[in-house]
Design a protein around this motif. Structure first.
Motif, PDB file in Angstrom:
ATOM      1  N   ARG A  12      41.643  24.525   3.630  1.00  0.00           N
ATOM      2  CA  ARG A  12      41.242  25.800   3.022  1.00  0.00           C
ATOM      3  C   ARG A  12      39.719  25.940   2.965  1.00  0.00           C
ATOM      4  O   ARG A  12      39.198  26.978   2.601  1.00  0.00           O
ATOM      5  N   GLY A  13      39.021  24.884   3.323  1.00  0.00           N
ATOM      6  CA  GLY A  13      37.558  24.895   3.244  1.00  0.00           C
ATOM      7  C   GLY A  13      36.919  25.581   4.439  1.00  0.00           C
ATOM      8  O   GLY A  13      37.607  26.053   5.360  1.00  0.00           O
ATOM      9  N   LEU A  14      35.615  25.641   4.418  1.00  0.00           N
ATOM     10  CA  LEU A  14      34.850  26.279   5.509  1.00  0.00           C
ATOM     11  C   LEU A  14      35.202  25.663   6.870  1.00  0.00           C
ATOM     12  O   LEU A  14      35.559  26.362   7.812  1.00  0.00           O
ATOM     13  N   VAL A  15      35.117  24.346   6.959  1.00  0.00           N
ATOM     14  CA  VAL A  15      35.328  23.689   8.240  1.00  0.00           C
ATOM     15  C   VAL A  15      36.820  23.564   8.565  1.00  0.00           C
ATOM     16  O   VAL A  15      37.262  23.885   9.672  1.00  0.00           O
ATOM     17  N   SER A  32      44.624  20.546  -2.216  1.00  0.00           N
ATOM     18  CA  SER A  32      44.297  19.431  -3.119  1.00  0.00           C
ATOM     19  C   SER A  32      45.253  19.384  -4.313  1.00  0.00           C
ATOM     20  O   SER A  32      45.431  18.336  -4.919  1.00  0.00           O
ATOM     21  N   ASP A  79      46.290  15.133  -3.870  1.00  0.00           N
ATOM     22  CA  ASP A  79      44.913  14.804  -4.256  1.00  0.00           C
ATOM     23  C   ASP A  79      44.507  13.572  -3.441  1.00  0.00           C
ATOM     24  O   ASP A  79      45.011  12.464  -3.686  1.00  0.00           O
ATOM     25  N   LEU A  80      43.598  13.786  -2.512  1.00  0.00           N
ATOM     26  CA  LEU A  80      43.247  12.710  -1.572  1.00  0.00           C
ATOM     27  C   LEU A  80      42.459  11.574  -2.228  1.00  0.00           C
ATOM     28  O   LEU A  80      42.211  10.550  -1.598  1.00  0.00           O
ATOM     29  N   ALA A 126      38.467  16.881   7.231  1.00  0.00           N
ATOM     30  CA  ALA A 126      37.488  17.874   6.754  1.00  0.00           C
ATOM     31  C   ALA A 126      37.598  18.076   5.246  1.00  0.00           C
ATOM     32  O   ALA A 126      37.177  19.107   4.730  1.00  0.00           O
ATOM     33  N   ALA A 146      36.419  17.021   1.552  1.00  0.00           N
ATOM     34  CA  ALA A 146      35.309  16.326   0.901  1.00  0.00           C
ATOM     35  C   ALA A 146      34.847  17.128  -0.293  1.00  0.00           C
ATOM     36  O   ALA A 146      35.164  18.312  -0.407  1.00  0.00           O
ATOM     37  N   GLY A 185      30.827  13.806   9.251  1.00  0.00           N
ATOM     38  CA  GLY A 185      29.644  13.442   8.473  1.00  0.00           C
ATOM     39  C   GLY A 185      28.818  14.686   8.266  1.00  0.00           C
ATOM     40  O   GLY A 185      29.347  15.803   8.260  1.00  0.00           O
ATOM     41  N   TYR A 232      25.699  11.534  -1.723  1.00  0.00           N
ATOM     42  CA  TYR A 232      26.569  12.153  -0.710  1.00  0.00           C
ATOM     43  C   TYR A 232      26.345  11.489   0.656  1.00  0.00           C
ATOM     44  O   TYR A 232      27.299  11.143   1.364  1.00  0.00           O
ATOM     45  N   LYS A 239      28.887   9.327   3.136  1.00  0.00           N
ATOM     46  CA  LYS A 239      29.123   9.712   4.537  1.00  0.00           C
ATOM     47  C   LYS A 239      28.787   8.558   5.493  1.00  0.00           C
ATOM     48  O   LYS A 239      29.493   8.322   6.471  1.00  0.00           O
ATOM     49  N   PRO A 244      27.926  17.317  11.946  1.00  0.00           N
ATOM     50  CA  PRO A 244      27.571  18.729  12.111  1.00  0.00           C
ATOM     51  C   PRO A 244      26.285  19.082  11.362  1.00  0.00           C
ATOM     52  O   PRO A 244      26.008  18.518  10.313  1.00  0.00           O
ATOM     53  N   THR A 245      25.560  20.005  11.916  1.00  0.00           N
ATOM     54  CA  THR A 245      24.382  20.554  11.241  1.00  0.00           C
ATOM     55  C   THR A 245      24.848  21.463  10.100  1.00  0.00           C
ATOM     56  O   THR A 245      26.042  21.506   9.789  1.00  0.00           O
ATOM     57  N   LEU A 257      26.448  24.399   8.392  1.00  0.00           N
ATOM     58  CA  LEU A 257      27.451  25.331   8.921  1.00  0.00           C
ATOM     59  C   LEU A 257      27.574  26.543   8.009  1.00  0.00           C
ATOM     60  O   LEU A 257      27.272  26.465   6.821  1.00  0.00           O
TER      61      LEU A 257
HETATM   62  N1  LIG Z   1      29.396  23.115   5.079  1.00  0.00           N
HETATM   63  C1  LIG Z   1      28.512  22.541   5.864  1.00  0.00           C
HETATM   64  O1  LIG Z   1      27.438  23.086   6.135  1.00  0.00           O
HETATM   65  C2  LIG Z   1      28.784  21.198   6.469  1.00  0.00           C
HETATM   66  C3  LIG Z   1      27.830  20.666   7.318  1.00  0.00           C
HETATM   67  C4  LIG Z   1      28.046  19.427   7.868  1.00  0.00           C
HETATM   68  C5  LIG Z   1      29.195  18.740   7.575  1.00  0.00           C
HETATM   69  N2  LIG Z   1      30.117  19.278   6.751  1.00  0.00           N
HETATM   70  C6  LIG Z   1      31.284  18.467   6.442  1.00  0.00           C
HETATM   71  O2  LIG Z   1      32.493  19.167   6.649  1.00  0.00           O
HETATM   72  C7  LIG Z   1      33.470  18.728   5.714  1.00  0.00           C
HETATM   73  C8  LIG Z   1      34.091  19.918   5.031  1.00  0.00           C
HETATM   74  O3  LIG Z   1      33.071  20.696   4.422  1.00  0.00           O
HETATM   75  P1  LIG Z   1      33.300  22.216   3.994  1.00  0.00           P
HETATM   76  O4  LIG Z   1      31.964  22.838   3.999  1.00  0.00           O
HETATM   77  O5  LIG Z   1      34.406  22.798   4.774  1.00  0.00           O
HETATM   78  O6  LIG Z   1      33.733  22.039   2.474  1.00  0.00           O
HETATM   79  P2  LIG Z   1      34.600  23.017   1.542  1.00  0.00           P
HETATM   80  O7  LIG Z   1      34.558  24.408   2.053  1.00  0.00           O
HETATM   81  O8  LIG Z   1      34.152  22.768   0.150  1.00  0.00           O
HETATM   82  O9  LIG Z   1      36.075  22.464   1.708  1.00  0.00           O
HETATM   83  C9  LIG Z   1      36.390  21.181   1.307  1.00  0.00           C
HETATM   84  C10 LIG Z   1      37.875  20.990   1.340  1.00  0.00           C
HETATM   85  O10 LIG Z   1      38.144  19.681   0.872  1.00  0.00           O
HETATM   86  C11 LIG Z   1      39.299  19.715   0.092  1.00  0.00           C
HETATM   87  N3  LIG Z   1      39.214  18.724  -0.980  1.00  0.00           N
HETATM   88  C12 LIG Z   1      38.182  18.446  -1.811  1.00  0.00           C
HETATM   89  N4  LIG Z   1      38.534  17.496  -2.685  1.00  0.00           N
HETATM   90  C13 LIG Z   1      39.826  17.161  -2.406  1.00  0.00           C
HETATM   91  C14 LIG Z   1      40.743  16.260  -2.961  1.00  0.00           C
HETATM   92  N5  LIG Z   1      40.426  15.480  -4.001  1.00  0.00           N
HETATM   93  N6  LIG Z   1      41.990  16.190  -2.418  1.00  0.00           N
HETATM   94  C15 LIG Z   1      42.335  16.968  -1.375  1.00  0.00           C
HETATM   95  N7  LIG Z   1      41.499  17.842  -0.793  1.00  0.00           N
HETATM   96  C16 LIG Z   1      40.263  17.947  -1.305  1.00  0.00           C
HETATM   97  C17 LIG Z   1      39.389  21.094  -0.531  1.00  0.00           C
HETATM   98  O11 LIG Z   1      40.768  21.400  -0.636  1.00  0.00           O
HETATM   99  P3  LIG Z   1      41.389  22.600  -1.529  1.00  0.00           P
HETATM  100  O12 LIG Z   1      40.794  23.869  -1.007  1.00  0.00           O
HETATM  101  O13 LIG Z   1      42.847  22.529  -1.282  1.00  0.00           O
HETATM  102  O14 LIG Z   1      40.996  22.320  -2.949  1.00  0.00           O
HETATM  103  C18 LIG Z   1      38.651  21.967   0.472  1.00  0.00           C
HETATM  104  O15 LIG Z   1      39.547  22.672   1.276  1.00  0.00           O
HETATM  105  C19 LIG Z   1      32.752  17.764   4.774  1.00  0.00           C
HETATM  106  O16 LIG Z   1      33.018  16.450   5.168  1.00  0.00           O
HETATM  107  C20 LIG Z   1      31.299  18.069   4.986  1.00  0.00           C
HETATM  108  O17 LIG Z   1      30.466  16.974   4.784  1.00  0.00           O
HETATM  109  C21 LIG Z   1      29.941  20.493   6.183  1.00  0.00           C
END
Ligand SMILES: NC(=O)c1ccc[n+]([C@@H]2O[C@H](COP(=O)([O-])OP(=O)(O)OC[C@H]3O[C@@H](n4cnc5c(N)ncnc54)[C@H](OP(=O)(O)O)[C@@H]3O)[C@@H](O)[C@H]2O)c1
Length: 313
Positions: A13-16, A37, A41-42, A63, A65, A107, A137, A141, A164-165, A167
């Protein structure tokens, strides 16, 4: 990875994660496994092990985190370290233990030392001190990357990592306090325009440079690596192009049509001065980004407005 392979996207459900699911579906993959989650709960090791034993996913995109911008990273330091270690340890190790075919760990560019030479090359990992605001953080990673490398070395488990840079895209976190710079700016300017505000306050000095990649492009790159990349070395994902926060702020204001003043709150931290990825390794493998910055921001603004309208109806 076959079109019918069982693919678990953790954090869908997150961005990535949502972008990965979107692109997998577009490419014809039919057997995609997801859990919110609340459902799983991971952080809970026994539950994660049980889930992997029961479901036996073949390919895993990790994905999930605890993610946030500079404020959240710096304020919830213990949560960022503990929760990310727990989530990634449980997912990566369970995937290995249940005989998954391959896993991709995500990462982030913040793993690189604060003053690493630009652009950031994969070889710079662990060559200097980290940016203090997101050290917990980044440490989590780095441990994830090292766990993937060690499983690859010791057991031949195909665990690969990508960096990834910054996002941006649909399903981002648009919370003004806890979000990354792009969604924070989009929301601030949309609200300022709507309210006819005379000025908008942006954080920091505006002088740092950052690189931005649309989440749909990032998802494409991740699926590409899952399909085509074998090896223990992690791969940067980005555009290789950077923009100053000041220019980005003005671009977002222009796209949204906000004509008021922009003030800078220099009491807020800037973070790392520059953070451009070296994407030679990714380009050499045969992948390049397609969505330009202006086009990407326009599409996210459109998505955000549509979402808001839906919620109001
Ligand atoms: N955003 C960026 O710019 C960026 C850049 C580089 C790398 N990344 C990496 O990409 C990955 C995802 O990032 P994102 O930006 O997509 O984050 P996000 O939008 O906050 O989404 C994170 C997801 O992780 C799930 N989550 C968090 N805690 C959890 C738990 N305890 N149990 C199960 N699921 C859990 C959430 O699930 P629910 O929705 O179900 O709660 C959510 O869908 C991360 O590893 C991050 O480091 C992101």
């Amino acid at each position: 990875m076959e079109l019918h392979s069982k693919i678990y996207v953790a954090g869908h459900r997150g961005l990535v994660g949502s972008a990965i699911v979107h692109r997998l579906r577009e490419q014809g993959y039919t057997n995609i496994l997801t859990r919110t989650s609340q459902e799983l709960d991971l952080r809970r090791q026994a539950d994660v092990e049980q889930f992997f034993v029961a479901e036996q996913p073949e390919y895993i995109f990790d994905a999930a985190a605890k993610v946030g911008g500079i404020y959240a990273n710096n304020t919830y330091r213990a949560d960022f370290l503990y929760e990310n270690l727990a989530i990634q340890n449980n997912v990566i190790y369970s995937a290995y233990r249940t005989g998954a075919k391959k896993l991709l760990f995500l990462g982030s560019s913040c793993i690189y030392p604060k003053f690493a030479p630009q652009p950031l090359r994969e070889e710079s990992l662990l060559t200097g001190l980290l940016e203090p605001t997101n050290e917990p953080y980044a440490i989590a990673k780095i441990a994830g990357i090292k766990l993937c490398e060690a499983l690859y070395d010791q057991y031949g488990f195909r665990a690969i990592s990508c960096m990834p840079t910054n996002l941006y895209g649909p399903n981002d976190n648009f919370d003004v306090q806890n979000s990354h710079v792009m969604p924070a700016l989009i929301r601030k300017f949309l609200e300022a325009k709507e309210q006819g505000a005379a000025s908008v306050t942006a954080w920091g000095t505006g002088t740092p440079f950052r690189e931005f990649l649309h989440s749909h492009d990032a998802a494409d790159a991740m699926i590409f690596l899952m399909q085509h990349y074998e090896g223990r070395d992690f791969v940067n994902i980005g555009t290789g192009k950077e923009i100053s926060i000041k220019d980005l702020t003005e671009l977002v204001a222009e796209i949204i049509g906000y004509q008021g003043r922009i003030d800078w709150d220099t009491s807020k931290p800037d973070g790392t001065p520059r953070k451009r990825m070296d994407v030679e390794r990714l380009h050499a493998l045969g992948w390049q980004h397609r969505i330009g910055l202006r086009e990407g921001i326009e599409s996210v603004v459109e998505w955000y407005n549509a979402q808001k309208l839906n919620k109001e109806q």
